[in-house]
Design a protein around this motif. Structure first.
Motif, short mmCIF file in Angstrom:
data_model
loop_
_atom_site.label_atom_id
_atom_site.label_comp_id
_atom_site.label_asym_id
_atom_site.label_seq_id
_atom_site.Cartn_x
_atom_site.Cartn_y
_atom_site.Cartn_z
N GLU A 70 0.90 -1.06 -0.05
CA GLU A 70 0.02 -0.06 -0.04
C GLU A 70 0.85 1.25 -0.08
O GLU A 70 0.30 2.24 -0.13
CB GLU A 70 -0.98 -0.17 1.21
CG GLU A 70 -0.23 0.24 2.51
CD GLU A 70 0.29 -1.08 3.29
OE1 GLU A 70 0.54 -1.03 4.31
OE2 GLU A 70 0.26 -2.21 2.64
N GLY A 111 0.11 -3.64 7.84
CA GLY A 111 -0.01 -4.44 6.77
C GLY A 111 0.50 -5.86 6.56
O GLY A 111 0.15 -6.71 5.93
N LEU A 180 -8.18 3.76 -0.50
CA LEU A 180 -6.96 3.29 0.01
C LEU A 180 -6.34 1.70 -0.47
O LEU A 180 -5.33 1.73 -1.04
CB LEU A 180 -6.75 3.16 1.56
CG LEU A 180 -5.08 3.02 2.04
CD1 LEU A 180 -4.98 3.74 3.55
CD2 LEU A 180 -4.82 1.55 2.46
N ARG A 181 -7.42 0.87 -0.40
CA ARG A 181 -7.22 -0.39 -1.08
C ARG A 181 -6.97 -0.37 -2.63
O ARG A 181 -6.34 -1.08 -3.10
CB ARG A 181 -8.31 -1.21 -0.79
CG ARG A 181 -8.05 -1.71 0.65
CD ARG A 181 -9.35 -2.84 1.20
NE ARG A 181 -9.14 -3.15 2.66
CZ ARG A 181 -10.17 -3.81 3.17
NH1 ARG A 181 -11.46 -3.54 2.82
NH2 ARG A 181 -10.10 -4.25 4.52
N GLY A 184 -3.79 2.73 -3.03
CA GLY A 184 -2.84 2.68 -1.86
C GLY A 184 -2.62 4.15 -1.11
O GLY A 184 -3.58 4.99 -1.41
#
Length: 233
Positions: A70, A111, A180-181, A184
């Protein structure tokens, strides 16, 4: 008393020792924190927690690479990805288990969670006495904000450039997670900061570190492992 595995001579390594393995990352932490932030925090928490435990506990060298895809939009980030990190965690435990007793991963990077669940689950099915826990500050912000900045100001102030610190994306993670997924961290925060580091202080960081170490030591002492391989309080 705790000891650093890397500094120990092999005849002095106690058979069946408890080993704490800090797990970090090499990834951007905004314009003001070093790429090693997660690894620095994980190692410090592991070492302080080990000092609170009865008997002998060894702290292994921190694993400096994690699953950080990410953050790939920022130069300097190094990510192993899920499959490679899974293999590293599994082979680390299989090797340690030749002489160690219980093994606890102390994780400094969110993460890595999914990989830890998968790897520790597989290892426990093999019969290894292994579990993991995080360095989670209740109410802390997500990334390179006041939480991590305060911890680094306490642990390594010479590596923090507060003149560059500025607020980033401050909405809750749940609100930005879909974007975000998909794109990133850079898609939601051009600086890489998720939170506001400007109010950070070394005093806050010292308190956070003591609380984290106490929490991790309590979880390791209790050794109650949930279905995801994570230590509970």
């Amino acid at each position: 008393m705790p000891g650093r595995l890397a500094d120990t001579l092999w005849p002095d390594v106690p058979c069946g020792a408890l080993v704490l393995v800090p797990l970090g990352s090499t990834e951007q932490h905004g314009p003001h924190l070093p790429l090693s932030t997660d690894s620095v925090i994980a190692r410090a928490v592991a070492e302080q927690a080990a000092g609170l435990l009865p008997g002998t506990a060894l702290v292994a060298p921190a694993l400096p690479y994690g699953a950080s895809g990410e953050h790939a939009g920022f130069p300097g980030t190094v990510s192993l990805g899920h499959e490679a990190l899974w293999a590293v965690l599994v082979e680390t435990v299989r090797s340690l288990a030749l002489w160690a007793g219980r093994i606890a991963f102390v994780n400094g990077h969110g993460g890595n969670h999914e990989t830890l669940k998968a790897a520790v689950g597989a290892l426990r099915r093999e019969g290894h006495d292994v579990a993991w826990t995080g360095c989670d500050v209740p109410g802390g912000d997500a990334h390179a904000g006041v939480t991590e900045t305060s911890l680094l100001l306490h642990l390594a102030p010479e590596r923090v450039l507060m003149a560059r610190a500025a607020p980033g994306e401050r909405r809750p993670l749940a609100a930005i997670m879909p974007r975000l997924r998909a794109g990133g961290v850079r898609s939601v925060s051009p600086t890489g900061v998720l939170g506001d580091p400007t109010g950070a202080s070394a005093d806050q960081g010292g308190r956070m570190l003591r609380e984290l170490a106490s929490d991790v030591a309590g979880r390791i002492t209790a050794w109650r492992v949930d279905g995801l391989g994570r230590l509970m309080r």
